[in-house]
Enzyme design. Sequence first.
Site, PDB file in Angstrom:
ATOM      1  CE  LYS A 179      -3.275   8.306  -2.988  1.00 27.26           C
ATOM      2  NZ  LYS A 179      -2.110   7.893  -3.817  1.00 27.26           N
ATOM      3  CG  ASP A 191      -4.235  13.831   7.047  1.00 26.01           C
ATOM      4  OD1 ASP A 191      -4.215  13.054   6.071  1.00 26.01           O
ATOM      5  OD2 ASP A 191      -3.467  14.814   7.155  1.00 26.01           O
ATOM      6  N   GLY A 192      -6.088  10.861   6.223  1.00 20.28           N
ATOM      7  CA  GLY A 192      -6.918  10.457   5.097  1.00 20.28           C
ATOM      8  C   GLY A 192      -6.975  11.459   3.972  1.00 20.28           C
ATOM      9  NE  ARG A 243      -6.804   5.147  -6.082  1.00 22.54           N
ATOM     10  CZ  ARG A 243      -5.727   4.770  -5.428  1.00 22.54           C
ATOM     11  NH1 ARG A 243      -4.535   5.088  -5.884  1.00 22.54           N
ATOM     12  NH2 ARG A 243      -5.813   4.072  -4.314  1.00 22.54           N
ATOM     13  NE  ARG A 250      -5.720  -1.983  -2.893  1.00 21.96           N
ATOM     14  CZ  ARG A 250      -4.954  -0.918  -3.111  1.00 21.96           C
ATOM     15  NH1 ARG A 250      -3.660  -0.981  -2.892  1.00 21.96           N
ATOM     16  NH2 ARG A 250      -5.485   0.201  -3.529  1.00 21.96           N
ATOM     17  CG  ASP A 377       0.156  -2.419   0.927  1.00 24.69           C
ATOM     18  OD1 ASP A 377       1.329  -2.777   0.756  1.00 24.69           O
ATOM     19  OD2 ASP A 377      -0.151  -1.283   1.322  1.00 24.69           O
ATOM     20  CG  ASN A 378       1.349  -0.245  -2.761  1.00 20.99           C
ATOM     21  OD1 ASN A 378       0.244   0.114  -2.364  1.00 20.99           O
ATOM     22  ND2 ASN A 378       2.462   0.261  -2.288  1.00 20.99           N
ATOM     23  CG  ASP A 387      -1.991   1.944  -4.291  1.00 21.14           C
ATOM     24  OD1 ASP A 387      -3.035   2.436  -4.739  1.00 21.14           O
ATOM     25  OD2 ASP A 387      -1.971   1.098  -3.399  1.00 21.14           O
TER      26      ASP A 387
END
Length: 700
Positions: A179, A191-192, A243, A250, A377-378, A387
Amino acid sequence: MASCPFSSATPSSAATPIPSPLPRPRFPAKFTSSLPCDELSSLGHEDGEDAVPVPDTLLSSPRMVRNAVYSFVNPEDQSKNAFLLSWNKDLATEIGVESSKIDKLSWSEEEHQHLVKVLSGGGRSLKTVLEDEKKLKDAGESPRLSQPWAHCYGGHQFGYYAGETINPSTGGSWELQLKGAGKTPYSRFADGYAVLRSSIREYLCAEAVHALGVASSRSLAILSTETMVVREEGGEPGSIVCRAAPSWIRFGSFEIFFYRKDRKNLRQLAEYVVGEVYRMEKDDPKVMAQFSEEFRKEEREAEAKLAKAKVNGNEQKSASTEKSSKDSKDKEDDNTPTRPMYHNRFAKMFAEVARRTALMVSGWQAIGFCHGVMNTDNMSILGLTIDYGPYAFLDKYDPTWICNHSDTEGRYSFQQQPGVCLWNLGRLALTLENLIGAQEQVDDLEWLSQQEADPTLEKKLKGNATDIIVEIMNKSFRDVFLKDYRERMNVKMGLGGADELQDDDLTEIVVPALAWMDDHEVDFHQFYRELADYKVQTAESVADNAGQVESFVKKLVPTPVWQSRGNVAIEECKGWLRPYHIRVLRSKYQQDDANRKAQMNKVNPMFVFRNWVAQKVIERVTDSVMKTRAGSQEPDADKDLLDRVLWMCRHPYGEDTQEVAPKVGDACEVKRNDAGLEAYGDFVGPVPEWGQGIQCSCSS
């Protein structure tokens, strides 16, 4: 799984030897070999030396990706001047790291540098060890490391990479993610990157939740990078978290195909989850045929009988009265056929997702954990807490508490979490309803296609699914949640385990005690530790325990509350304490004060990774990182602070912990606090005034 970022840049680039501390990745990864890939990122992927490389800048550019579950994307190389902040040897053991390499103190300098480079995206620049490459080729194995990929799902994803590994001892499969490793096609305009503060929060809290007995993703390592990341607060130090989870699929992974009406890939994803994630068997054609023979024929005959009865009823109608109409309706109801429902593998998969989700959220409610962003999505297909963004552990008990200051409507408040999980399961069910509704005919693809092409037939398909889904929601979510929550709360309050549950424990003791905490601003976690000290052996009733009750209340309620309405707090406490006292005395084991205290303190943490603790750790670790980057030669007492706090998260129960807290480095002193607990130093005790009710944002 453990080897996502451990790959070559392109199929034609030089092979990279696997760093010693990490287990060998599975290649090809089961995930990438079973599910559809983004066509652009797959170009030349299997073409070996003849591959035509696609530039990384193009692969990672935000773009629309269709008909794919993932994209091959290389992490951005942030290895220059990166260094390891903490390494989780407990998880390293679980994912299959060799026993001699579990402790980072056993690594050589080369191994240490190699690991840092791989986990910060620099694996592609490592020199090839030709001898190792030759050995792998001679053994018939690919010398290349697993190609990293990014997940495609509904929702938002900024810079997550995945790869697979297998624990050789247990056979357990893991996916590792980085991550903060840069852009992916799904980054949109982000920006990731990840800032140090958010990385610290996720790295520590995932292990804290796991240690408190709630399913969670895990944390393997956290690194500091030289990247300066721009957020709302300005420029901040960058970081990467590695992680792990058995799967990162998901609810949103299904939704993206459903809303694009991509039934083919939706089914392929569902098949993968059934077979590879849950290891469920395929439906037995003989069993399905038997069901169809026994029940469908009966159903058709009953429907025909009902249709005939309706025709006859219409022919005999004359000057009908209200009574005759009612009699006719009753007759119709009596002839309504029963509708036996076949639970195929997709229904069974959904039931297991619902069950695990129920256990996860009942755990959250019992340990006082607020997730903060429970979007689909979590939500993990495995019922894992994933997340970690704007989360929080409760300070004072407040069921309406909102930990995410962006959640202005309180959608994800503490008390709403079970309901939101149920709602999210409904969204997942929507994506699976045709597969579930097809029942025993789910593998007859031609028949299913015909049903889906005809709105009338598809409506019946969905109707069949509704009955099954409602049943699953009731049995696999609601019933499981209530049972697990009751068991967890009974143990927390010293009322015994599952075999000692009594019907009125929840309504007469647990709920009133929570309401009392809410009314008088009592700290959620301190309450149970103080209740463990409540003694019943020397008193037949609460009336005989007046002094102890007053002391108990005075310790728990804040000073302003005590001064303004202390007497009220005492009297209202007795309301739930009376049945509690009687209930405890009824149990031979629980009435032993020492036994009850020991049992309670094994499930009620002394150390809780609250937001004020996270804030202090972030400040101190950030200062330490900045000193290191500035080349400071001064002694740094916080150099190993993350390792020490990680130990606290892994061992939250205080004096009952058998393992002694390690002195990680010479500069990391073990402190004794006012409670006499050496292991936790300054991080236990009353929440400081400045630390009460800290909220966070999605970028925290």
